[in-house]
Design an enzyme around this catalytic site. Structure first.
Site, PDB file in Angstrom:
ATOM      1  N   HIS A 170       0.903  -1.184   0.127  1.00 62.36           N
ATOM      2  CA  HIS A 170      -0.082   0.166   0.214  1.00 62.36           C
ATOM      3  C   HIS A 170       0.942   1.318  -0.095  1.00 62.36           C
ATOM      4  CE1 HIS A 170      -3.751  -2.131   2.100  1.00 62.36           C
ATOM      5  NE2 HIS A 170      -4.012  -1.682   0.811  1.00 62.36           N
TER       6      HIS A 170
ATOM      7  N   CYS B  60      -2.544   2.806   8.856  1.00 57.93           N
ATOM      8  CA  CYS B  60      -3.254   2.063   8.531  1.00 57.93           C
ATOM      9  C   CYS B  60      -4.591   1.755   9.399  1.00 57.93           C
ATOM     10  CB  CYS B  60      -2.693   0.292   8.671  1.00 57.93           C
ATOM     11  SG  CYS B  60      -1.355   0.117   7.295  1.00 57.93           S
TER      12      CYS B  60
HETATM   13  N1  ARG Z   1      -4.118  -7.273   6.397  1.00 54.01           N
HETATM   14  C1  ARG Z   1      -4.409  -6.008   5.945  1.00 54.01           C
HETATM   15  C2  ARG Z   1      -4.335  -6.104   4.491  1.00 54.01           C
HETATM   16  O1  ARG Z   1      -3.424  -6.829   3.865  1.00 54.01           O
HETATM   17  C3  ARG Z   1      -3.469  -4.955   6.284  1.00 54.01           C
HETATM   18  C4  ARG Z   1      -3.906  -3.713   5.940  1.00 54.01           C
HETATM   19  C5  ARG Z   1      -3.030  -2.420   6.103  1.00 54.01           C
HETATM   20  N2  ARG Z   1      -3.530  -1.145   5.657  1.00 54.01           N
HETATM   21  C6  ARG Z   1      -3.006  -0.346   5.323  1.00 54.01           C
HETATM   22  N3  ARG Z   1      -3.458   0.812   5.249  1.00 54.01           N
HETATM   23  N4  ARG Z   1      -1.751  -0.379   4.835  1.00 54.01           N
HETATM   24  O2  ARG Z   1      -5.217  -5.655   3.641  1.00 54.01           O
END
Ligand code: ARG
Length: 269
Positions: free
Chosen positions: A168, A262
């Protein structure tokens, strides 16, 4: 100078790692739910102690990643571009975020393309009159970048993420204030690194150790920078650049592949 913000968070009452959709997740290692909740509460308190307002979303059983509230939508000046998750395990989260915005004075727009909200979108109100940065390569589709530009009426700069550990945008880049960013160059394609150098010549640059410690996954208010305690090198670089690091222990959430940013969605009314 700090500017008071409003955030949305979701307590990790049902947080587990029972599937793996990013390289950090290992379903064979148990999560300490009580510790995750305690650490999350300390993060929320750190934000409210800085004078920010935190709204909360009720967590749903069966949606273990809902604590990562940043992924649920992206708002700019009262307009909300809804999320559409890449993986079926998280898809139902979008409706709970939509319902939150429906309960307020927001102009909510349903997305047609896969995008994971503030996970892959960042807004800098003071850069170039209001600039959106958007990541693609692992989760959000480039078509969603164009859709966000149409919905939000701000220029969107597409940045290509190339390292699966930084899947991300918010794992590789963060807004420090209204006009400047910190980023880990190697998480981006050479062309996107060039774009970032051109747009942000004064950016703070992170290294691999900072990225591995989830040091880029931070929340800044213009002066304070809330980041996880493991990111000591990042904290030092930010202090040297004139910001005030506020460390928060968030080790359990890292098992899900996330940290401070996150867990926090900014609500830009
Ligand atoms: N386990 C989640 C996923 O893979 C983690 C999300 C992390 N969020 C972020 N904004 N980077 O989607």
């Amino acid at each position: 100078m700090p500017r008071t913000r409003t955030y949305l968070m979701c307590p990790p009452r049902h947080f587990t790692v029972e599937y793996a959709i990013n390289p950090w997740m290992d379903p064979s290692v148990a999560v300490d739910g009580g510790l995750a909740l305690k650490q999350w509460e300390q993060l929320r308190d750190a934000l409210t102690d800085l004078g920010h307002t935190v709204h909360t979303l009720d967590p749903e059983p069966g949606l273990p990643d809902m604590v990562f509230a940043a992924n649920g939508a992206f708002s700019v000046d009262g307009v909300v571009y809804g999320a559409r998750f890449r993986h079926p395990q998280r898809a139902p989260e979008a409706a709970f975020h939509r319902a939150f915005y429906a309960g307020g004075a927001w102009d909510f727009r349903e997305p047609h393309h896969v995008n994971e909200g503030e996970g892959d979108f960042a807004y800098l109100p003071g850069a170039y009159g209001g600039l959106i940065l958007a990541g693609y390569g692992f989760r959000t589709e480039p078509a969603a970048h164009a859709e966000a530009q149409d919905v939000l009426g701000r220029p969107v700069v597409s940045l290509h993420l190339v390292d699966a550990s930084y899947y991300h945008l918010d794992t590789a880049l963060a807004a420090l204030d209204d006009a400047n960013v910190v980023y880990y160059p190697e998480a981006f394609s050479p062309a996107s690194q060039r774009v970032l150098r051109q747009l942000f010549p004064d950016a703070v640059l992170a290294d691999r150790a900072d990225a591995e410690a989830f040091g880029l996954n931070l929340v800044g208010d213009g002066r304070h920078v809330v980041l996880n305690t493991e990111a000591t090198g990042m904290a030092g670089k930010l202090r040297a650049a004139g910001y005030e690091p506020v460390p928060v222990e968030l080790g359990e959430l890292k098992r899900g592949g996330g940290s401070v940013k996150c867990a926090v969605a900014e609500l830009r009314a």
